[in-house]
Design a protein around this motif. Structure first.
Motif, PDB file in Angstrom:
ATOM      1  N   GLU A   1     -10.412   3.614   3.961  1.00  0.00           N
ATOM      2  CA  GLU A   1     -10.126   2.416   4.745  1.00  0.00           C
ATOM      3  C   GLU A   1      -9.486   1.301   3.921  1.00  0.00           C
ATOM      4  O   GLU A   1      -8.610   0.584   4.382  1.00  0.00           O
ATOM      5  N   PHE A   2      -9.904   1.154   2.667  1.00  0.00           N
ATOM      6  CA  PHE A   2      -9.414   0.059   1.827  1.00  0.00           C
ATOM      7  C   PHE A   2      -8.433   0.537   0.751  1.00  0.00           C
ATOM      8  O   PHE A   2      -8.128  -0.205  -0.180  1.00  0.00           O
ATOM      9  N   LEU A   3      -7.942   1.755   0.886  1.00  0.00           N
ATOM     10  CA  LEU A   3      -7.026   2.292  -0.120  1.00  0.00           C
ATOM     11  C   LEU A   3      -5.784   1.437  -0.339  1.00  0.00           C
ATOM     12  O   LEU A   3      -5.393   1.218  -1.484  1.00  0.00           O
ATOM     13  N   PRO A   4      -5.109   0.942   0.710  1.00  0.00           N
ATOM     14  CA  PRO A   4      -3.918   0.119   0.450  1.00  0.00           C
ATOM     15  C   PRO A   4      -4.213  -1.095  -0.434  1.00  0.00           C
ATOM     16  O   PRO A   4      -3.425  -1.424  -1.319  1.00  0.00           O
ATOM     17  N   VAL A   5      -5.356  -1.751  -0.220  1.00  0.00           N
ATOM     18  CA  VAL A   5      -5.706  -2.920  -1.032  1.00  0.00           C
ATOM     19  C   VAL A   5      -5.965  -2.504  -2.477  1.00  0.00           C
ATOM     20  O   VAL A   5      -5.497  -3.149  -3.425  1.00  0.00           O
ATOM     21  N   LEU A   6      -6.677  -1.411  -2.673  1.00  0.00           N
ATOM     22  CA  LEU A   6      -6.949  -0.925  -4.024  1.00  0.00           C
ATOM     23  C   LEU A   6      -5.673  -0.504  -4.739  1.00  0.00           C
ATOM     24  O   LEU A   6      -5.473  -0.812  -5.921  1.00  0.00           O
TER      25      LEU A   6
ATOM     26  N   ALA B   1       1.703   8.088   4.124  1.00  0.00           N
ATOM     27  CA  ALA B   1       2.623   7.304   3.292  1.00  0.00           C
ATOM     28  C   ALA B   1       2.937   5.970   3.946  1.00  0.00           C
ATOM     29  O   ALA B   1       3.095   4.958   3.274  1.00  0.00           O
ATOM     30  N   ASP B   2       3.016   5.954   5.279  1.00  0.00           N
ATOM     31  CA  ASP B   2       3.327   4.726   6.009  1.00  0.00           C
ATOM     32  C   ASP B   2       2.263   3.657   5.797  1.00  0.00           C
ATOM     33  O   ASP B   2       2.552   2.469   5.850  1.00  0.00           O
ATOM     34  N   ARG B   3       1.018   4.059   5.540  1.00  0.00           N
ATOM     35  CA  ARG B   3      -0.058   3.093   5.296  1.00  0.00           C
ATOM     36  C   ARG B   3       0.229   2.240   4.066  1.00  0.00           C
ATOM     37  O   ARG B   3      -0.295   1.145   3.932  1.00  0.00           O
ATOM     38  N   PHE B   4       1.048   2.760   3.160  1.00  0.00           N
ATOM     39  CA  PHE B   4       1.331   2.065   1.914  1.00  0.00           C
ATOM     40  C   PHE B   4       2.709   1.407   1.896  1.00  0.00           C
ATOM     41  O   PHE B   4       3.107   0.862   0.879  1.00  0.00           O
ATOM     42  N   SER B   5       3.422   1.441   3.022  1.00  0.00           N
ATOM     43  CA  SER B   5       4.791   0.909   3.035  1.00  0.00           C
ATOM     44  C   SER B   5       4.825  -0.596   2.757  1.00  0.00           C
ATOM     45  O   SER B   5       5.718  -1.069   2.055  1.00  0.00           O
ATOM     46  N   ILE B   6       3.872  -1.340   3.285  1.00  0.00           N
ATOM     47  CA  ILE B   6       3.848  -2.788   3.043  1.00  0.00           C
ATOM     48  C   ILE B   6       3.513  -3.074   1.582  1.00  0.00           C
ATOM     49  O   ILE B   6       4.093  -3.966   0.967  1.00  0.00           O
TER      50      ILE B   6
END
Length: 197
Positions: free
Chosen positions: A48-53, A6-11
């Motif tokens: 690896e690119f999930l947050p951008v997607l 979940a922290d990977r998506f905090s930004i």
């Protein structure tokens, strides 16, 4: 969803709240982000690119639900006086219609007590003033970055940069004079961004 994942998506979540918080309710933004994360994590073989997607897809959904509000980043040497004055005036005049942040380009120090005094004299809330380390976003850019009395550009991507020639105020009268200058420039910036007050 694990806390680490979940922290990977905090930004991403923070940026979308910043962009759409003026017109979309916070719980709806969170719902869109959570659903988008869930959809991608269930089907993705490479994360690896999930947050951008996730950011791109959630942003597209949120565009349908509300209006993207402009974001302004004020940058000064120490984020103690000039940038704090500008951020306070922008929030005072535009409310939630524009998102404002401030950052130090050199070293972060406490907000100058004289700045707090002058803002309080003028009936401007100091509650929103903060000191926070900001991190550069890979997919996020402020609409305008305003450099107040500095030439150094912060490590923050922006669509447009403005320089306001303003020396760091050293005494009460200089802070009052700086506040007058900043108010005038902020009003001009608000008009330039097409935001109606």
């Amino acid at each position: 969803m694990t806390a680490i994942f979940a922290d990977r998506f905090s930004i991403v979540r923070e940026d979308l709240h910043r962009r759409f918080g003026g017109s979309v309710e916070a719980r709806e933004i969170d719902r869109v982000v959570d659903e988008t994360i869930q959809a991608h994590t269930e089907t993705s073989t490479v994360d690896e690119f999930l947050p951008v997607l996730v950011e791109r897809e959630a942003r597209a959904v949120l565009f349908e639900m509300g209006v993207k509000r402009p974001e302004v980043l004020f940058a000064s040497k120490n984020n103690a006086a000039r940038a704090q004055l500008a951020m306070a005036y922008l929030r005072h005049l535009a409310g939630d219609k524009i998102y404002a942040r401030s950052v130090a380009v050199e070293s972060q120090i406490d907000v100058d007590p004289l700045v707090l005094q002058v803002l309080e004299e003028r009936g401007i809330s100091t509650n929103a003033l903060y000191l926070k380390e900001d991190v550069a976003r890979t997919a996020h850019r402020a609409d305008v970055i305003v450099l107040l009395g500095v030439d150094e550009t912060p490590d923050m991507p922006g669509k447009r940069y403005e320089k306001w020639d303003l020396k760091h105020p050293r005494d009460l009268e200089q802070v009052r004079s700086a506040a007058d200058f900043v108010e005038s420039k902020v009003r001009e910036l608000i008009r330039d961004l097409g935001v109606e007050l």
